[in-house]
Scaffold this motif. Structure first.
Motif, mmCIF file in Angstrom:
data_model
loop_
_atom_site.group_PDB
_atom_site.id
_atom_site.type_symbol
_atom_site.label_atom_id
_atom_site.label_comp_id
_atom_site.label_asym_id
_atom_site.label_seq_id
_atom_site.Cartn_x
_atom_site.Cartn_y
_atom_site.Cartn_z
ATOM 1 N N GLY A 262 7.336 -37.460 -40.289
ATOM 2 C CA GLY A 262 6.856 -38.836 -40.290
ATOM 3 C C GLY A 262 5.640 -38.887 -41.192
ATOM 4 O O GLY A 262 5.635 -38.310 -42.289
ATOM 5 N N GLY A 263 4.574 -39.535 -40.722
ATOM 6 C CA GLY A 263 3.373 -39.689 -41.544
ATOM 7 C C GLY A 263 2.312 -38.645 -41.238
ATOM 8 O O GLY A 263 2.453 -37.477 -41.595
ATOM 9 N N PHE B 142 3.155 -52.018 -34.719
ATOM 10 C CA PHE B 142 2.322 -50.827 -34.935
ATOM 11 C C PHE B 142 0.936 -51.178 -35.487
ATOM 12 O O PHE B 142 -0.064 -50.671 -35.005
ATOM 13 C CB PHE B 142 3.060 -49.915 -35.916
ATOM 14 C CG PHE B 142 2.574 -48.494 -35.938
ATOM 15 C CD1 PHE B 142 2.799 -47.648 -34.864
ATOM 16 C CD2 PHE B 142 1.917 -47.988 -37.050
ATOM 17 C CE1 PHE B 142 2.373 -46.327 -34.886
ATOM 18 C CE2 PHE B 142 1.480 -46.671 -37.084
ATOM 19 C CZ PHE B 142 1.707 -45.842 -36.001
ATOM 20 N N ASN C 120 5.869 -38.197 -34.322
ATOM 21 C CA ASN C 120 6.334 -38.981 -33.171
ATOM 22 C C ASN C 120 7.859 -38.858 -33.106
ATOM 23 O O ASN C 120 8.556 -39.266 -34.038
ATOM 24 C CB ASN C 120 5.920 -40.439 -33.382
ATOM 25 C CG ASN C 120 6.232 -41.306 -32.179
ATOM 26 O OD1 ASN C 120 7.262 -41.151 -31.546
ATOM 27 N ND2 ASN C 120 5.342 -42.230 -31.877
ATOM 28 N N VAL D 165 7.779 -28.379 -33.882
ATOM 29 C CA VAL D 165 6.422 -28.205 -33.366
ATOM 30 C C VAL D 165 6.111 -29.432 -32.517
ATOM 31 O O VAL D 165 6.322 -30.570 -32.970
ATOM 32 C CB VAL D 165 5.393 -28.080 -34.507
ATOM 33 C CG1 VAL D 165 3.974 -27.970 -33.951
ATOM 34 C CG2 VAL D 165 5.714 -26.876 -35.389
ATOM 35 N N SER D 166 5.617 -29.222 -31.316
ATOM 36 C CA SER D 166 5.320 -30.357 -30.429
ATOM 37 C C SER D 166 4.152 -31.190 -30.959
ATOM 38 O O SER D 166 3.104 -30.645 -31.301
ATOM 39 C CB SER D 166 4.969 -29.851 -29.035
ATOM 40 O OG SER D 166 4.523 -30.940 -28.254
ATOM 41 N N PRO D 167 4.330 -32.522 -30.986
ATOM 42 C CA PRO D 167 3.214 -33.397 -31.370
ATOM 43 C C PRO D 167 2.304 -33.694 -30.176
ATOM 44 O O PRO D 167 1.299 -34.383 -30.329
ATOM 45 C CB PRO D 167 3.929 -34.675 -31.825
ATOM 46 C CG PRO D 167 5.154 -34.718 -30.974
ATOM 47 C CD PRO D 167 5.559 -33.293 -30.729
ATOM 48 N N VAL E 294 -2.205 -36.229 -30.198
ATOM 49 C CA VAL E 294 -3.454 -35.989 -30.926
ATOM 50 C C VAL E 294 -3.987 -37.331 -31.439
ATOM 51 O O VAL E 294 -5.182 -37.587 -31.465
ATOM 52 C CB VAL E 294 -3.215 -35.012 -32.098
ATOM 53 C CG1 VAL E 294 -4.491 -34.769 -32.893
ATOM 54 C CG2 VAL E 294 -2.650 -33.689 -31.574
ATOM 55 N N LYS E 295 -3.072 -38.173 -31.839
ATOM 56 C CA LYS E 295 -3.423 -39.468 -32.421
ATOM 57 C C LYS E 295 -2.191 -40.356 -32.284
ATOM 58 O O LYS E 295 -1.081 -39.865 -32.340
ATOM 59 C CB LYS E 295 -3.736 -39.260 -33.913
ATOM 60 C CG LYS E 295 -4.431 -40.397 -34.611
ATOM 61 C CD LYS E 295 -4.932 -39.937 -35.971
ATOM 62 C CE LYS E 295 -5.569 -41.078 -36.730
ATOM 63 N NZ LYS E 295 -4.592 -41.959 -37.357
ATOM 64 N N THR F 133 2.361 -41.935 -29.452
ATOM 65 C CA THR F 133 3.522 -41.144 -29.004
ATOM 66 C C THR F 133 3.624 -41.080 -27.477
ATOM 67 O O THR F 133 4.670 -41.399 -26.902
ATOM 68 C CB THR F 133 3.463 -39.712 -29.589
ATOM 69 O OG1 THR F 133 3.381 -39.804 -31.012
ATOM 70 C CG2 THR F 133 4.690 -38.902 -29.215
ATOM 71 N N LEU G 107 -3.069 -27.461 -32.900
ATOM 72 C CA LEU G 107 -3.963 -28.506 -33.415
ATOM 73 C C LEU G 107 -4.415 -28.100 -34.820
ATOM 74 O O LEU G 107 -5.024 -27.041 -34.994
ATOM 75 C CB LEU G 107 -5.175 -28.686 -32.494
ATOM 76 C CG LEU G 107 -6.128 -29.804 -32.911
ATOM 77 C CD1 LEU G 107 -5.433 -31.167 -32.811
ATOM 78 C CD2 LEU G 107 -7.383 -29.812 -32.050
HETATM 79 P P1 GDP Z 1 2.806 -41.482 -38.209
HETATM 80 O O1 GDP Z 1 4.172 -41.780 -38.777
HETATM 81 O O2 GDP Z 1 1.695 -41.705 -39.193
HETATM 82 O O3 GDP Z 1 2.559 -42.033 -36.849
HETATM 83 O O4 GDP Z 1 2.775 -39.911 -38.045
HETATM 84 P P2 GDP Z 1 3.709 -38.853 -37.384
HETATM 85 O O5 GDP Z 1 4.795 -39.446 -36.573
HETATM 86 O O6 GDP Z 1 4.084 -37.848 -38.402
HETATM 87 O O7 GDP Z 1 2.653 -38.150 -36.454
HETATM 88 C C1 GDP Z 1 2.166 -38.678 -35.251
HETATM 89 C C2 GDP Z 1 2.087 -37.537 -34.257
HETATM 90 O O8 GDP Z 1 1.385 -36.456 -34.868
HETATM 91 C C3 GDP Z 1 1.316 -37.878 -33.008
HETATM 92 O O9 GDP Z 1 2.195 -37.718 -31.913
HETATM 93 C C4 GDP Z 1 0.220 -36.816 -32.953
HETATM 94 O O10 GDP Z 1 0.044 -36.322 -31.649
HETATM 95 C C5 GDP Z 1 0.748 -35.738 -33.848
HETATM 96 N N1 GDP Z 1 -0.294 -34.944 -34.473
HETATM 97 C C6 GDP Z 1 -1.289 -35.372 -35.283
HETATM 98 N N2 GDP Z 1 -2.077 -34.327 -35.632
HETATM 99 C C7 GDP Z 1 -1.550 -33.219 -35.051
HETATM 100 C C8 GDP Z 1 -1.912 -31.840 -35.023
HETATM 101 O O11 GDP Z 1 -2.895 -31.392 -35.627
HETATM 102 N N3 GDP Z 1 -1.112 -30.998 -34.292
HETATM 103 C C9 GDP Z 1 -0.025 -31.439 -33.596
HETATM 104 N N4 GDP Z 1 0.694 -30.540 -32.909
HETATM 105 N N5 GDP Z 1 0.335 -32.737 -33.592
HETATM 106 C C10 GDP Z 1 -0.408 -33.610 -34.307
#
Ligand code: GDP
Length: 316
Positions: A11-12, A156, A200, A228-230, A237-238, A241, A291
């Motif tokens: 994702g992002g 969002f 996510n 890898v678990s988010p 983390v942010k 989700t 992390l």
């Molecule tokens: P979005 O499309 O910008 O929302 O990004 P993604 O879906 O790729 O990522 C969002 C997820 O990345 C969230 O569930 C966060 O918990 C997870 N995330 C962000 N930073 C980290 C990190 O350093 N480690 C892990 N394991 N998860 C992360």
């Protein structure tokens, strides 16, 4: 010769962190990053692809580490001016960022595909690895809240994920085809690993997997699939989700995410903080520091994912 190609689904923001790590521990020709385009939308007459943009900026070293999104060294003259004229200001487009959307839109209107535009822009920004949209066909994530269906970016960004989510749909996914490079790589017999980045699961990875043939092609590649678990210590983390998972009646945990991916996964990397979840997860689990704060964290986690995949390949 041993298998060399690595496919990363992303994702992002979270996904791009690991994609950057992978890009630094692999040779450029060994990595294919597949981006979610369910978040894409049209705004102010422009074609915007938020996850592709995040990946592009992160891999080019142009990401804004202060905001966590958008381009670095950004200025906001366009935004201030359009708001002063009565225009929409809820989706923030910085001046430098704007150039990418204007140029992408121009080329799409000339008939280029999203993957052609992305490949050329990545080359111009000095990105060596291949970054491809999950599909060149239009897929749009929509969210159902109490007041009915919303476009994804309305939920969002404009409503800042406040509405309770009852249901999601990936409009257009059923008729979309996987982008051609993805299927070519997955069929090559040379895939070392498929890495599901810590994104996510519901809105970043599931749109990719919703494209007919994608899941099957990943399975048929014969490569170990490692996610890898988010979620770390039961929290995202942010981003939304964990909130979204709870609202959809899912367990907002590392195990809950693994449950979403089901038998797609061969291996799963969770944080030390979630060690208690191991017995609840079907796939083989490895504990790591997940992390990613520094560049070193990103590279180390990338190496761990590849090690886990290589180990799983040996066990086959
Ligand atoms: P979005 O499309 O910008 O929302 O990004 P993604 O879906 O790729 O990522 C969002 C997820 O990345 C969230 O569930 C966060 O918990 C997870 N995330 C962000 N930073 C980290 C990190 O350093 N480690 C892990 N394991 N998860 C992360």
């Amino acid at each position: 010769m041993s298998k060399r190609l690595v496919v990363a689904l992303s994702g992002g923001v979270g996904g791009a962190k690991l994609a950057l790590g992978l890009s630094r521990v692999l040779s450029a020709h060994e990595l294919l990053v597949v981006a979610n385009t369910g978040d894409d939308f049209e705004h102010l007459g422009l074609s915007i692809s938020p996850d592709l943009d995040t990946l592009t900026y992160v891999l080019a070293g142009l990401d804004n580490t202060v905001t966590g999104w958008g381009r670095r060294d950004e200025t906001w003259s366009f935004m201030e001016s359009i708001v002063a004229l009565g225009g929409d200001g809820w989706f923030r487009l910085g001046d430098r960022d704007l150039a990418l959307h204007v140029e992408r839109t121009r080329r799409l209107r000339l008939g280029q595909t999203l993957s052609e535009v992305t490949a050329d822009i990545c080359t111009r920004l000095g990105i060596g690895v291949r970054v491809v949209p999950m599909s060149d066909d239009r897929v749009r994530t929509r969210v159902r809240g109490d007041a009915g269906w919303m476009d994804f970016q309305d939920y969002f960004v404009r409503q800042q994920c406040r509405p309770v989510v009852h249901e999601l749909t990936f409009e257009g996914a059923a008729l979309a085809r996987p982008q051609a490079d993805i299927t070519a790589v997955l069929r090559s017999g040379q895939v070392r690993a498929v890495i599901v980045c810590p994104s996510n699961p519901i809105i970043s990875i599931e749109p990719i997997l919703a494209i007919p043939g994608m899941r099957e092609a990943i399975k048929a590649s014969g490569a170990p699939v490692v996610a890898v678990s988010p979620i770390i210590g039961g929290q995202a983390v942010k981003g939304p989700t964990a909130k979204m998972m709870r609202e959809l009646g899912l367990e907002a945990s590392a195990a809950g995410v693994a449950g979403r991916y089901g038998d797609l996964l061969d291996g799963y990397i969770i944080d030390h903080a979630d060690a208690d979840a191991i017995s609840k997860i079907g796939a083989r689990v490895m504990l790591a520091k997940t992390l990613m704060t520094s560049l070193h964290d990103r590279e180390t986690l990338a190496l761990v994912t590849l090690d886990v995949a290589d180990m799983l390949a040996l066990l086959r």
